[in-house]
Enzyme design. Structure first.
Site, short mmCIF file in Angstrom:
data_model
loop_
_atom_site.label_atom_id
_atom_site.label_comp_id
_atom_site.label_asym_id
_atom_site.label_seq_id
_atom_site.Cartn_x
_atom_site.Cartn_y
_atom_site.Cartn_z
N SER A 283 -2.09 -7.04 5.15
CA SER A 283 -1.18 -7.94 4.43
C SER A 283 -0.83 -9.15 5.28
CB SER A 283 0.10 -7.21 4.05
OG SER A 283 -0.18 -6.15 3.16
N ARG B 273 11.05 -3.28 9.37
CA ARG B 273 9.93 -3.95 10.03
C ARG B 273 10.35 -4.72 11.29
NH1 ARG B 273 8.30 -0.58 7.32
NH2 ARG B 273 6.99 -0.75 5.48
N GLU C 190 3.70 -12.03 8.09
CA GLU C 190 3.85 -11.00 9.11
C GLU C 190 2.78 -11.13 10.17
OE1 GLU C 190 2.48 -6.84 7.85
OE2 GLU C 190 3.30 -7.64 5.99
#
Length: 343
Positions: free
Chosen positions: A240, A190, A315
């Site tokens: 998310s 990521r 995130e």
């Protein structure tokens, strides 16, 4: 555009000069003023942006970047805003939005695909599957543009799109063009060097292996059915909120399960709510403020830390009016402690 908004656009130059320069240099419809950020982000939250530029071509993007940089104007570049929380006070500057006009896809043969940064990820994945190429199915349910996916090395099932990237074509903030090969992109889980923010992805070349299109379609359907069963329905959300942490995962499980075990599933603050469908999602039930979301992020993070000793990181990134972009949990921890129930 109000005078205070104009002044905020640039240091040392009148903001109106920047807006006019953009309007004079770009095609009709590429430049808009006083645009609600709530109309751009998937959370449907955020105050006004002074100017929004939606380039119709890579050349327009380069021209826009050159203009705002030359005038010293505050600016950011976004895709679909799927991982952004815009501030309630908006953004005092120029938003450059990479849209569908920069979303072409070309299949070159031998598994090689050239794709624009603005293509919608699920659309891109379906095209790759239809071409009989494997390696992209894991991203079928991810909302957002390919440019964002490539920048974040996004994916699911612990996979990332970066492993398929051959090179990226990007533009710097002065309008200069660059080609960055896979090795120089520094991909990890990521993450990539593109997250530094000095380059904006315009297009990429990717390579995939041959696969069974029928089997991949069945897998894609299964992934989408699973997401629909678990994830919030209808209500606005950004996907998310917290990134999965290996230590937390081994101790409890993914962030959603940890938040649920902390007893917070369904918790509301103003117009925002920790989703009753999946606790790693925060939904806008109508009229939610950025502050409502930040309150819930802080509550979830502190509760899980108290329970597990592990602090979850978001995130999602928060955009402040002055252009500061930070992980949302950092902003949430700086909220004052006064009770707040939203609008």
């Amino acid at each position: 555009m109000a005078s205070n908004e104009i002044a905020a656009l640039a240091d040392g130059e009148a903001g109106m000069t920047v807006a006019r320069a953009l309007q004079d240099s770009l095609a009709p419809g590429e430049v808009a003023v006083d645009v609600p950020l709530a109309s751009l982000g998937r959370w449907r939250i955020g105050g006004p942006a002074d100017v929004v530029v939606t380039p119709a071509s890579a050349e327009s993007l380069a021209a826009a970047l050159a203009i705002v940089t030359r005038h010293g104007a505050r600016h950011i570049v976004i895709g679909d805003g799927s991982n952004l929380l815009f501030d309630d006070a908006g953004f005092r500057g120029v938003v450059i939005r990479i849209g569908r006009a920069l979303g072409g896809v070309t299949f070159r043969g031998d598994g090689v695909v050239d794709a624009g940064a603005g293509v919608w990820v699920p659309t891109f994945v379906r095209q790759v599957i239809d071409a009989g190429l494997s390696g992209a199915v894991h991203a079928i349910g991810i909302p957002g543009t390919l440019g964002g996916l490539i920048t974040m090395n996004g994916g699911s099932q612990r996979k990332g799109i970066g492993e398929n990237v051959v090179h990226v074509d990007a533009i710097d903030h002065q309008g200069g063009t660059h080609r960055i090969d896979h090795a120089a992109l520094d991909y990890s889980y990521r993450a990539s060097r593109l997250q530094r923010g000095d380059l904006i992805v315009v297009s990429a070349r990717l390579r995939f292996d041959a696969g069974d299109a029928g089997a991949m379609r069945r897998e894609a359907i299964s992934i989408l059915q699973s997401r629909r069963a678990k994830f919030p329905k209808v209500r606005a959300n950004c996907g998310s909120v917290f990134v999965s942490d290996p230590k937390l995962y081994s101790l409890i499980g993914p962030p959603g399960l940890a938040i649920e075990r902390a007893g917070l599933k369904g918790t509301r603050e103003g117009g925002a709510q920790i989703s009753p469908d999946h606790a790693n999602f925060i939904v806008n039930n109508g009229g939610a403020l950025a502050r409502d979301v930040l309150h819930l992020i802080r509550l979830a993070r502190r509760s899980v830390t108290a329970m597990s000793g592990i602090a979850m990181d978001a995130e999602v990134r928060h955009l402040a009016p002055d252009g500061t972009m930070r992980p949302a949990h950092e902003v949430a921890e700086q909220l004052d402690e006064r009770p707040h129930t939203g609008a």
